[in-house]
Design a protein around this motif. Sequence first.
Motif, PDB file in Angstrom:
ATOM      1  N   VAL A 257       0.816  -1.218   0.000  1.00  0.00           N
ATOM      2  CA  VAL A 257       0.000   0.000   0.000  1.00  0.00           C
ATOM      3  C   VAL A 257       0.845   1.261   0.000  1.00  0.00           C
ATOM      4  O   VAL A 257       0.318   2.353  -0.186  1.00  0.00           O
ATOM      5  N   GLY A 258       2.166   1.123   0.210  1.00  0.00           N
ATOM      6  CA  GLY A 258       3.030   2.298   0.258  1.00  0.00           C
ATOM      7  C   GLY A 258       3.124   2.994  -1.078  1.00  0.00           C
ATOM      8  O   GLY A 258       2.937   2.404  -2.136  1.00  0.00           O
ATOM      9  N   ARG A 259       3.370   4.279  -1.041  1.00  0.00           N
ATOM     10  CA  ARG A 259       3.566   5.060  -2.262  1.00  0.00           C
ATOM     11  C   ARG A 259       4.806   5.928  -2.096  1.00  0.00           C
ATOM     12  O   ARG A 259       5.063   6.441  -1.005  1.00  0.00           O
ATOM     13  N   GLU A 260       5.569   6.109  -3.163  1.00  0.00           N
ATOM     14  CA  GLU A 260       6.641   7.091  -3.127  1.00  0.00           C
ATOM     15  C   GLU A 260       6.016   8.471  -2.945  1.00  0.00           C
ATOM     16  O   GLU A 260       4.857   8.714  -3.332  1.00  0.00           O
ATOM     17  N   LEU A 314      -9.133  -5.938   1.419  1.00  0.00           N
ATOM     18  CA  LEU A 314      -8.606  -6.729   0.326  1.00  0.00           C
ATOM     19  C   LEU A 314      -9.731  -7.477  -0.391  1.00  0.00           C
ATOM     20  O   LEU A 314     -10.846  -7.581   0.113  1.00  0.00           O
ATOM     21  N   ALA A 315      -9.419  -7.991  -1.575  1.00  0.00           N
ATOM     22  CA  ALA A 315     -10.423  -8.668  -2.394  1.00  0.00           C
ATOM     23  C   ALA A 315     -10.984  -9.878  -1.664  1.00  0.00           C
ATOM     24  O   ALA A 315     -10.256 -10.622  -0.999  1.00  0.00           O
ATOM     25  N   GLY A 316     -12.295 -10.085  -1.816  1.00  0.00           N
ATOM     26  CA  GLY A 316     -12.933 -11.277  -1.272  1.00  0.00           C
ATOM     27  C   GLY A 316     -13.232 -11.218   0.212  1.00  0.00           C
ATOM     28  O   GLY A 316     -13.698 -12.208   0.785  1.00  0.00           O
ATOM     29  N   GLN A 317     -13.002 -10.069   0.846  1.00  0.00           N
ATOM     30  CA  GLN A 317     -13.214  -9.976   2.292  1.00  0.00           C
ATOM     31  C   GLN A 317     -14.608  -9.489   2.668  1.00  0.00           C
ATOM     32  O   GLN A 317     -14.953  -9.490   3.844  1.00  0.00           O
ATOM     33  N   GLY A 318     -15.414  -9.067   1.681  1.00  0.00           N
ATOM     34  CA  GLY A 318     -16.800  -8.719   1.970  1.00  0.00           C
ATOM     35  C   GLY A 318     -17.192  -7.279   1.749  1.00  0.00           C
ATOM     36  O   GLY A 318     -18.367  -6.940   1.868  1.00  0.00           O
ATOM     37  N   GLU A 456     -16.328   0.695  -6.154  1.00  0.00           N
ATOM     38  CA  GLU A 456     -15.198   0.666  -7.088  1.00  0.00           C
ATOM     39  C   GLU A 456     -15.372   1.711  -8.196  1.00  0.00           C
ATOM     40  O   GLU A 456     -15.364   1.400  -9.381  1.00  0.00           O
ATOM     41  N   PRO A 457     -15.507   2.986  -7.834  1.00  0.00           N
ATOM     42  CA  PRO A 457     -15.826   4.014  -8.837  1.00  0.00           C
ATOM     43  C   PRO A 457     -14.745   4.244  -9.880  1.00  0.00           C
ATOM     44  O   PRO A 457     -15.035   4.769 -10.952  1.00  0.00           O
ATOM     45  N   THR A 458     -13.484   3.871  -9.582  1.00  0.00           N
ATOM     46  CA  THR A 458     -12.403   4.141 -10.541  1.00  0.00           C
ATOM     47  C   THR A 458     -11.798   2.872 -11.116  1.00  0.00           C
ATOM     48  O   THR A 458     -10.749   2.920 -11.748  1.00  0.00           O
ATOM     49  N   SER A 489     -11.096  -0.540  -3.592  1.00  0.00           N
ATOM     50  CA  SER A 489      -9.838  -1.241  -3.340  1.00  0.00           C
ATOM     51  C   SER A 489      -8.652  -0.280  -3.369  1.00  0.00           C
ATOM     52  O   SER A 489      -7.526  -0.692  -3.081  1.00  0.00           O
ATOM     53  N   GLU A 490      -8.898   0.964  -3.746  1.00  0.00           N
ATOM     54  CA  GLU A 490      -7.828   1.956  -3.902  1.00  0.00           C
ATOM     55  C   GLU A 490      -7.745   2.818  -2.646  1.00  0.00           C
ATOM     56  O   GLU A 490      -8.447   3.817  -2.505  1.00  0.00           O
ATOM     57  N   LEU A 491      -6.872   2.443  -1.742  1.00  0.00           N
ATOM     58  CA  LEU A 491      -6.762   3.123  -0.454  1.00  0.00           C
ATOM     59  C   LEU A 491      -6.415   4.592  -0.609  1.00  0.00           C
ATOM     60  O   LEU A 491      -7.033   5.465   0.016  1.00  0.00           O
ATOM     61  N   GLU A 492      -5.425   4.905  -1.459  1.00  0.00           N
ATOM     62  CA  GLU A 492      -4.999   6.297  -1.590  1.00  0.00           C
ATOM     63  C   GLU A 492      -6.106   7.166  -2.166  1.00  0.00           C
ATOM     64  O   GLU A 492      -6.229   8.347  -1.799  1.00  0.00           O
ATOM     65  N   GLU A 493      -6.919   6.612  -3.049  1.00  0.00           N
ATOM     66  CA  GLU A 493      -8.030   7.389  -3.591  1.00  0.00           C
ATOM     67  C   GLU A 493      -9.068   7.668  -2.514  1.00  0.00           C
ATOM     68  O   GLU A 493      -9.621   8.772  -2.440  1.00  0.00           O
TER      69      GLU A 493
END
Length: 532
Positions: A257-260, A314-318, A456-458, A489-493
């Motif tokens: 999940v880290g980003r530069e 994460l995927a599949g967790q509900g 999942e809008p993006t 699923s996009e944490l930073e967004e």
Amino acid sequence: MAHAANFLEMRSVSKEFFGNHVLTNVNFAMQRGEILGLVGENGAGKTTLMKILFGMPVIQQTGGFSGEILLEGKPVNFASPLDALDAGIGMVHQEFSLIPGFTATENIVLNTESLTYNIIVELFGDRLKNLDTSKNTQRAQAAIRKLGVQLDPQMLVSEMPVGHKQFTEIARELDRQNIKLIVLDEPTAVLTESEADILLHSIRALAAEGIAFILISHRLQEIMDVTHRVLVLRDGSMVQDVRTADTSITQIAEWMVGRELHQTINVQGTDFTDRACGEPLLQVENLWVDMPGETVRNVSFVAHKGEILGIGGLAGQGKLGIPNGIMGLHVAGGNVRFKGKSVPLNDPRAPLDLGFAFVSEDRRGVGLLLEEPLDWNIVFTAMQTQNKYLKRYLGGWLTWRDEAALERVAQEYIQALEIKCTSPKQLAQELSGGNQQKICLAKAFALEPELLFVSEPTRGIDIGAKKIVLDTLRKYNQERCVTIVMISSELEEMRSVCDRIAIVDEGRIVGILPASAPSTEFGKMMVGRGGV
């Protein structure tokens, strides 16, 4: 490792989809009997990388890839999955590819059935060979035994629980005589804990016999338990290749999940305490949802008036099951209240009548009328549920579409969302994915909801379209006081637009933090190592 010892190598592999870079200069190598864990957030490129390895048609149909694949030291470029299978590479996809009306045995030996001769064959040729039922059953039983699971070879797939279907898929790969490598894409997502333990034990035993595995999984504890090495993909690039023994779940989560610094989305005004959000608007207690692959077991949360609440995991967790259950698209139970009033579950019309709207993650299957024009897509739900955009004649006895109103509202949203189209009459199926997503948003906004679920809008859209979608969600929230529950699923967004973010793990909310909290804290919650 020296190149000569490598069983499989992928060198400088890159892939574009319609100008979008999904893989950039990916390199890795593995040996026989090695178990590699391949991890990364949704959209990191994991499945695309494996589709390239397996020769999936979609890769050739979208311009191929650059780079090189070496198998046992020799360059290969599989034109189809059949070529990969012939070379000893099998793949079990997330989506089942079984024939429901066939038994486990028939699916396991499909297209490789053992045949037997009879007298008629001598007269009329090989086409009249009979299936060797006994031999095929023996083969199926042998493959099932390798997995160490109790599975009836004669059970129809249509009658199997979902876990048995997954085992049947894997047994089919194990039945192949020359199998050398098996790619497993989220193999335990549909399995119970005990079934997952059986599968992981079997993977270790088969690896000891020389079969290599690439395991794609969001369940990082499983990655730690079964793999020899971990590969971490982020934004299409391989950011880590490390021995499993030399890392930890927390470290892997941070890499995922880290980003530069220059990649981080600027988070502005996202602390829940910074905004004067109102009283509780939506109250969810003990929600369960029976959505295949996204089961919700026991979820409780509150969304406040004027808030943007993110729901991640994460995927599949509900997380995807939550809006689908509340909106009546999958069987659900529990207690949901809106402005203090009970929301009937399992009734798709009820939440719409109460002022809800939903942008589904499945825009092509649920969100759009693909063969209809854009204006009709935008107004259809509002017309059906709120009688908007209609002209009334003869005292209301006769109603007809208000074509001028249709064009006016369609043009409004086409302009506001910068939808690239030829006219409001263009068919939805002719638009790009990003523009289709904008039409889904326009359809929801046309309802003028008090509460908007957007899932999942993006997903699957380019960076420019993502910015427009996120800016529009923030604008409608601020200007029209629309309460938004954003599942992504996009944490930073989510951190860029939400006030708070809840994380779902194993069908339950494990914690809710201000969106300004460090991304690593959310990462820890995703893998069960944190939360509040």
